[in-house]
Design a protein around this motif. Structure first.
Motif, short mmCIF file in Angstrom:
data_model
loop_
_atom_site.label_atom_id
_atom_site.label_comp_id
_atom_site.label_asym_id
_atom_site.label_seq_id
_atom_site.Cartn_x
_atom_site.Cartn_y
_atom_site.Cartn_z
N ILE A 150 0.47 -1.55 -0.04
CA ILE A 150 0.16 -0.18 0.06
C ILE A 150 1.21 0.98 -0.14
CG2 ILE A 150 -2.66 -1.51 1.23
CD1 ILE A 150 -1.25 0.67 3.86
N ILE A 151 0.25 2.15 0.12
CA ILE A 151 1.03 3.71 -0.82
C ILE A 151 -0.14 4.24 0.34
CG2 ILE A 151 -0.02 4.17 -3.10
CD1 ILE A 151 2.79 6.10 -3.19
N LEU A 152 0.77 5.81 1.17
CA LEU A 152 0.39 6.73 1.98
C LEU A 152 0.91 8.14 0.68
CD1 LEU A 152 -0.30 5.31 5.11
CD2 LEU A 152 -1.74 5.11 3.35
N THR A 153 0.03 8.96 0.64
CA THR A 153 0.63 10.57 0.39
C THR A 153 0.41 11.48 1.17
OG1 THR A 153 -0.77 11.07 -1.22
CG2 THR A 153 0.98 8.83 -1.67
N THR A 154 1.35 12.56 0.72
CA THR A 154 0.46 13.74 1.30
C THR A 154 -0.10 14.50 0.51
OG1 THR A 154 2.75 14.52 0.30
CG2 THR A 154 2.69 13.57 2.74
N GLY A 155 -0.52 13.69 -1.12
CA GLY A 155 -1.21 14.69 -2.07
C GLY A 155 -1.94 13.36 -2.84
N ASN A 156 -1.36 12.80 -4.39
CA ASN A 156 -2.27 12.23 -4.78
C ASN A 156 -1.51 11.14 -5.09
OD1 ASN A 156 -3.87 10.40 -7.05
ND2 ASN A 156 -4.73 12.29 -7.24
N ALA A 157 -1.92 9.02 -5.02
CA ALA A 157 -1.12 8.42 -4.91
C ALA A 157 -1.10 8.61 -6.16
CB ALA A 157 -1.88 7.39 -4.34
N LEU B 43 0.29 9.68 -8.75
CA LEU B 43 1.06 10.46 -9.14
C LEU B 43 2.21 9.79 -8.85
CD1 LEU B 43 0.66 14.41 -7.85
CD2 LEU B 43 0.71 13.71 -10.32
N ALA B 44 2.51 8.89 -8.23
CA ALA B 44 3.83 8.69 -7.53
C ALA B 44 4.61 7.48 -9.08
CB ALA B 44 3.50 6.94 -7.11
N PRO B 45 3.78 6.22 -9.86
CA PRO B 45 4.16 6.19 -11.44
C PRO B 45 4.97 7.10 -11.55
CG PRO B 45 1.56 4.78 -11.02
CD PRO B 45 2.59 6.89 -10.42
N GLY B 46 6.02 6.35 -12.51
CA GLY B 46 7.04 7.37 -13.53
C GLY B 46 6.22 7.82 -14.88
N PRO B 47 6.94 8.20 -15.73
CA PRO B 47 8.07 8.20 -15.83
C PRO B 47 8.59 9.71 -15.34
CG PRO B 47 6.98 9.69 -17.65
CD PRO B 47 6.66 8.34 -16.77
N ASN B 48 9.80 10.10 -14.33
CA ASN B 48 10.07 11.10 -13.36
C ASN B 48 10.19 12.45 -14.88
OD1 ASN B 48 10.80 13.54 -11.74
ND2 ASN B 48 12.58 12.27 -10.74
N ASP B 49 9.00 13.04 -14.74
CA ASP B 49 9.30 14.33 -15.31
C ASP B 49 7.94 15.47 -14.82
OD1 ASP B 49 6.23 13.94 -14.61
OD2 ASP B 49 5.66 13.31 -16.93
N SER B 50 8.66 15.57 -13.66
CA SER B 50 8.41 16.49 -12.89
C SER B 50 9.44 16.93 -12.04
CB SER B 50 7.17 16.78 -12.45
OG SER B 50 6.84 17.75 -11.69
N LEU B 51 9.68 18.21 -11.77
CA LEU B 51 11.14 18.05 -9.85
C LEU B 51 9.50 18.80 -9.15
CD1 LEU B 51 13.37 20.23 -11.34
CD2 LEU B 51 13.93 18.20 -11.04
N GLU B 52 8.88 18.55 -9.26
CA GLU B 52 7.54 19.13 -8.43
C GLU B 52 6.48 19.18 -8.50
OE1 GLU B 52 7.16 23.56 -10.80
OE2 GLU B 52 8.58 23.89 -9.52
N ALA B 53 5.98 17.65 -8.56
CA ALA B 53 5.18 16.77 -8.67
C ALA B 53 4.49 17.31 -7.20
CB ALA B 53 4.88 15.54 -8.97
N GLY B 54 2.59 17.77 -6.94
CA GLY B 54 2.29 17.00 -5.68
C GLY B 54 0.89 17.75 -5.88
N VAL B 55 0.08 17.48 -4.58
CA VAL B 55 -1.10 17.81 -4.96
C VAL B 55 -1.20 18.54 -3.56
CG1 VAL B 55 -3.44 17.11 -4.92
CG2 VAL B 55 -2.51 16.24 -6.71
N ASP B 56 -2.11 19.60 -3.24
CA ASP B 56 -2.44 20.51 -1.85
C ASP B 56 -4.13 19.90 -1.76
OD1 ASP B 56 -3.41 22.42 0.05
OD2 ASP B 56 -1.86 23.44 -0.10
N ASN B 57 -4.08 19.42 -1.15
CA ASN B 57 -6.05 18.69 -0.56
C ASN B 57 -6.47 19.81 -0.31
OD1 ASN B 57 -5.19 16.57 -2.01
ND2 ASN B 57 -4.26 15.23 -0.31
#
Length: 294
Positions: A79-86, A88-102
């Motif tokens: 399982i995965i727990l995140t501070t934003g949106n789960a 977003l975890a799969p790649g590719p790593n195409d952003s240095l600042e991926a995130g969600v403010d809930n």
């Protein structure tokens, strides 16, 4: 305030940008879920019974995952727990600042170990018993805050609180796991690196994972618990702002009463069988040599 900006924000109903579509070649598959039954059943292993399950947090901030080994994170499923949106975890790593403010609140247990006020907390809690009086849990911490915010005063926080005591620690220490305690220095320059052997940089363009850095698999443990019911809280949250997602991956069936890292000891009959087999083989070789000489 952090200098870089967030990819998107939700909760207010206004998206700053459209979430990138996960490409077909991504091997990490995340299925969002805020069902405590689903989440707990995917981490509980042998020797553990559970009750009073609960989850608080954004609906999309947690879930199950598979394909972690192919993605290079060292844990295949769980399982995965995140501070934003789960998702977003799969790649590719195409952003240095991926995130969600809930735009959600924090957690008091995390506040006690954080450098600032927490928010956007995802919290999975339940009661449990263990048949050995010990409990173990294998995890990986990943974050978009790597590597440019290492030692810069910005660090999301997570913890595994057994009866109120955090067991998510740097192995062999009492130090909380964060971007500041496991890293290869600011911007991965190697200067003032902390426990770099436990850290993996995730370069831009890497297919497996979106987060810019992640730890190796670490086993948390609580030993010598008293018989009977205990409580665990698995929690992660943003600190200071709601930007730049962080996540903790928890291994499938690794919340168990026995250490998943322990080397299996052969059963006595296996050892005896091996010795007998070896002796018989030695006698056979001696007989063959003798027949050849004759």
């Amino acid at each position: 305030m952090k200098l870089k900006r967030v990819v998107m924000a939700v909760g207010s109903g206004v998206a700053l940008a459209t979430m990138a579509t996960i490409p077909a070649q991504a091997v990490l598959l995340v299925t969002p879920s805020d069902s405590p039954t689903t989440l707990v059943s995917n981490i509980v292993g042998s020797g553990i019974t559970t009750s009073n399950l609960s989850y608080t947090g954004a609906a999309g901030a947690s879930g199950t995952f598979t394909g972690g080994t192919s993605a290079g994170i060292g844990i295949d499923a769980g399982i995965i727990l995140t501070t934003g949106n789960a998702t977003l975890a799969p790649g590719p790593n195409d952003s240095l600042e991926a995130g969600v403010d809930n735009f959600l609140g924090g957690d008091s247990s995390l506040d006690s170990i954080a450098a600032g006020a927490t928010q956007d907390a995802s919290v999975l809690s339940f009661d449990f018993t263990t048949d050995t009086n010990d409990v173990f849990l294998k995890f990986i911490f990943a974050s978009e805050e790597y590597p440019e915010f290492v030692n810069q005063g910005f660090s999301d926080v997570f913890g595994f609180f057994v009866d109120g005591k955090n067991i998510a620690l740097v192995p062999g220490t009492t130090t909380v796991v964060s971007i500041d305690t496991i890293n290869n220095g600011f911007n991965d320059n190697g200067i003032d690196a902390q426990n770099p052997g436990l850290y993996n940089a995730n370069p831009a363009g890497a297919n497996g994972l979106q987060y810019d850095g992640f730890t190796t698999a670490i086993t948390a443990q609580a030993l010598g618990l008293t018989p009977g019911n205990h409580t665990i809280k698995l929690a992660i949250a943003d600190v200071g702002d709601g930007f730049y997602d962080s996540a903790v991956f928890l291994k499938l069936n690794s919340f168990s009463s026995t250490n998943p890292d322990a080397t299996a000891v052969p059963e006595p009959f296996t050892i005896v069988g091996t010795l007998i087999g070896g002796t018989a083989a030695l006698r056979m070789r001696k007989k063959l040599k003798a027949s050849k000489k004759a």
